[in-house]
Design a protein around this motif. Sequence first.
Motif, PDB file in Angstrom:
ATOM      1  N   LEU A  74     -28.732  26.145   5.883  1.00 51.08           N
ATOM      2  CA  LEU A  74     -28.744  27.219   4.722  1.00 51.08           C
ATOM      3  C   LEU A  74     -26.905  27.464   4.665  1.00 51.08           C
ATOM      4  CD1 LEU A  74     -31.865  29.478   4.990  1.00 51.08           C
ATOM      5  CD2 LEU A  74     -31.115  28.345   3.073  1.00 51.08           C
ATOM      6  N   LEU A  75     -26.548  27.824   6.012  1.00 52.50           N
ATOM      7  CA  LEU A  75     -25.155  28.199   6.065  1.00 52.50           C
ATOM      8  C   LEU A  75     -24.157  27.040   5.639  1.00 52.50           C
ATOM      9  CD1 LEU A  75     -24.599  30.378   9.109  1.00 52.50           C
ATOM     10  CD2 LEU A  75     -24.994  31.000   6.759  1.00 52.50           C
ATOM     11  N   LEU A  76     -24.633  25.730   6.006  1.00 53.69           N
ATOM     12  CA  LEU A  76     -23.876  24.726   5.513  1.00 53.69           C
ATOM     13  C   LEU A  76     -23.679  24.499   3.971  1.00 53.69           C
ATOM     14  CD1 LEU A  76     -24.450  21.541   7.718  1.00 53.69           C
ATOM     15  CD2 LEU A  76     -22.152  22.780   7.433  1.00 53.69           C
ATOM     16  N   ALA A 106     -27.731  33.548  -1.951  1.00 50.86           N
ATOM     17  CA  ALA A 106     -29.136  33.211  -1.793  1.00 50.86           C
ATOM     18  C   ALA A 106     -29.450  32.446  -0.650  1.00 50.86           C
ATOM     19  CB  ALA A 106     -29.486  32.400  -3.114  1.00 50.86           C
ATOM     20  N   CYS A 107     -28.257  31.428  -0.340  1.00 52.17           N
ATOM     21  CA  CYS A 107     -28.435  30.811   1.105  1.00 52.17           C
ATOM     22  C   CYS A 107     -28.385  32.007   2.185  1.00 52.17           C
ATOM     23  CB  CYS A 107     -27.358  29.846   1.089  1.00 52.17           C
ATOM     24  SG  CYS A 107     -27.702  28.430   0.143  1.00 52.17           S
ATOM     25  N   VAL A 149     -22.807  37.801   9.081  1.00 56.93           N
ATOM     26  CA  VAL A 149     -23.296  37.410   7.853  1.00 56.93           C
ATOM     27  C   VAL A 149     -23.374  38.470   6.814  1.00 56.93           C
ATOM     28  CG1 VAL A 149     -25.387  36.515   7.119  1.00 56.93           C
ATOM     29  CG2 VAL A 149     -24.676  35.650   8.948  1.00 56.93           C
ATOM     30  N   LEU A 150     -23.764  39.787   7.077  1.00 57.50           N
ATOM     31  CA  LEU A 150     -23.747  40.885   6.312  1.00 57.50           C
ATOM     32  C   LEU A 150     -22.299  41.029   5.706  1.00 57.50           C
ATOM     33  CD1 LEU A 150     -26.225  43.069   8.389  1.00 57.50           C
ATOM     34  CD2 LEU A 150     -26.948  41.581   6.374  1.00 57.50           C
ATOM     35  N   VAL A 151     -21.188  41.394   6.428  1.00 56.51           N
ATOM     36  CA  VAL A 151     -20.160  41.465   5.958  1.00 56.51           C
ATOM     37  C   VAL A 151     -19.768  40.290   4.882  1.00 56.51           C
ATOM     38  CG1 VAL A 151     -17.492  41.466   6.277  1.00 56.51           C
ATOM     39  CG2 VAL A 151     -19.190  42.749   7.941  1.00 56.51           C
ATOM     40  N   GLY A 152     -19.917  39.202   5.321  1.00 58.11           N
ATOM     41  CA  GLY A 152     -19.866  37.900   4.422  1.00 58.11           C
ATOM     42  C   GLY A 152     -20.519  38.116   3.183  1.00 58.11           C
ATOM     43  N   LEU A 153     -21.749  38.615   3.251  1.00 58.28           N
ATOM     44  CA  LEU A 153     -22.538  38.631   2.024  1.00 58.28           C
ATOM     45  C   LEU A 153     -22.107  39.603   0.972  1.00 58.28           C
ATOM     46  CD1 LEU A 153     -26.260  38.513   3.356  1.00 58.28           C
ATOM     47  CD2 LEU A 153     -25.212  37.098   1.718  1.00 58.28           C
ATOM     48  N   VAL A 154     -21.431  40.828   1.512  1.00 56.79           N
ATOM     49  CA  VAL A 154     -20.709  41.898   0.734  1.00 56.79           C
ATOM     50  C   VAL A 154     -19.409  41.221   0.130  1.00 56.79           C
ATOM     51  CG1 VAL A 154     -19.333  43.966   0.799  1.00 56.79           C
ATOM     52  CG2 VAL A 154     -21.320  43.703   2.074  1.00 56.79           C
ATOM     53  N   LEU A 155     -19.072  40.296   0.774  1.00 52.35           N
ATOM     54  CA  LEU A 155     -17.413  39.547   0.098  1.00 52.35           C
ATOM     55  C   LEU A 155     -18.000  38.782  -0.828  1.00 52.35           C
ATOM     56  CD1 LEU A 155     -15.463  38.948   3.538  1.00 52.35           C
ATOM     57  CD2 LEU A 155     -15.245  40.944   1.844  1.00 52.35           C
ATOM     58  N   MET A 185     -16.028  30.747   8.532  1.00 53.15           N
ATOM     59  CA  MET A 185     -16.078  31.203   9.848  1.00 53.15           C
ATOM     60  C   MET A 185     -17.404  31.521  10.283  1.00 53.15           C
ATOM     61  SD  MET A 185     -14.422  34.215  11.980  1.00 53.15           S
ATOM     62  CE  MET A 185     -15.586  35.512  11.300  1.00 53.15           C
ATOM     63  N   VAL A 186     -18.191  32.151   9.457  1.00 50.73           N
ATOM     64  CA  VAL A 186     -19.505  32.783   9.819  1.00 50.73           C
ATOM     65  C   VAL A 186     -20.365  31.303   9.901  1.00 50.73           C
ATOM     66  CG1 VAL A 186     -21.693  33.864   8.695  1.00 50.73           C
ATOM     67  CG2 VAL A 186     -19.397  34.827   8.468  1.00 50.73           C
ATOM     68  N   ASP A 187     -20.177  30.264   9.014  1.00 54.75           N
ATOM     69  CA  ASP A 187     -20.794  29.241   9.102  1.00 54.75           C
ATOM     70  C   ASP A 187     -20.329  28.443  10.517  1.00 54.75           C
ATOM     71  OD1 ASP A 187     -22.062  26.796   8.353  1.00 54.75           O
ATOM     72  OD2 ASP A 187     -20.691  25.911   7.150  1.00 54.75           O
ATOM     73  N   PHE A 188     -18.886  28.071  10.908  1.00 55.20           N
ATOM     74  CA  PHE A 188     -18.834  27.299  11.854  1.00 55.20           C
ATOM     75  C   PHE A 188     -19.194  28.367  13.107  1.00 55.20           C
ATOM     76  CE2 PHE A 188     -14.185  28.519  11.745  1.00 55.20           C
ATOM     77  CZ  PHE A 188     -14.099  29.232  12.950  1.00 55.20           C
TER      78      PHE A 188
END
Lengths: 201, 92
Positions: A74-76, A106-107, A149-155, A185-188
Amino acid sequence: MSHAVKDDPMSDIAEVRPLRIPGELGLWALILSDSVVFTLFFAAYLFDRGRHPKLFAEGQHTLEQTYGIINTLLLLTSSFLVVTGVRAVRQRWTTVAPWLFVGAIACGVGFGGVKFLEYGEKLSHGIGPGTNSFYTHYFTMTGLHFFHVLVGLVLLVLMARLSHRAVLSTKQLNFIEGCGCFWHMVDFLWIIIFPLLYLIR
Amino acid sequence: MSRTAELLRARSTMVWMALVVATLWSFWLGTDHGIASAEARSIIIFLVAFLKIRFIGLDFMELREAPTQLRVTFEGFCMLACVVLIGFYLAY
């Protein structure tokens, strides 16, 4: 929409770029320092694992590897959608770019859903961060990552909103690129957490 | 060529596909297949993970087009973290 792109001389310039910092330098300081902090967590995990091999092996057996692999994919895929979204933004394809970011969101939400299931199962069995040293590491590492992940989703939501616009300033373009890098970065980070907790024996 | 094809005709698309394949292969190894030694499997899994991170950096975060110092810092960090974690894995 396509005529707007041909008329826009910036669209060519944006595709042929000289050496430049993606996003901005401050963001890279954040990415590198976050990565160092996580690496220390990873090393601490391996250190404690060496001291209590049986406890950690038992703990690892209670983790559902399928959840881990689904979340990795999902993250990839979300990262791929973000890269492609940034390309679409540069090509001023304002009808498609927001949808690519929505796909990435969505991912990310799917990742959260899987985490919710996973944490729910552990907590319903009475397992929490205080159960033993394995679960302390497990909840700290995955919890801190989930916060990212949550911070990333807001971005990503901000990126989707900005990418609707036909005209973007250099600052806004940099912001989109920078947010994209944060998401990568969240992904890696997960790419190390997954094998560390779920795979290595 | 359609605009969609043009959008997807990028190195990052190929990298994503390769990353998915590498992930599935690591998963297969990590679920006790392929190589008899658990230690060897784990080391390969670490190496594949850091290789994946390197490509995420170069092609998703676009460090391929970034100033050399930034690219070298990132790649240097990846290598160092990889060595440290494999070291900790083997030593403890």
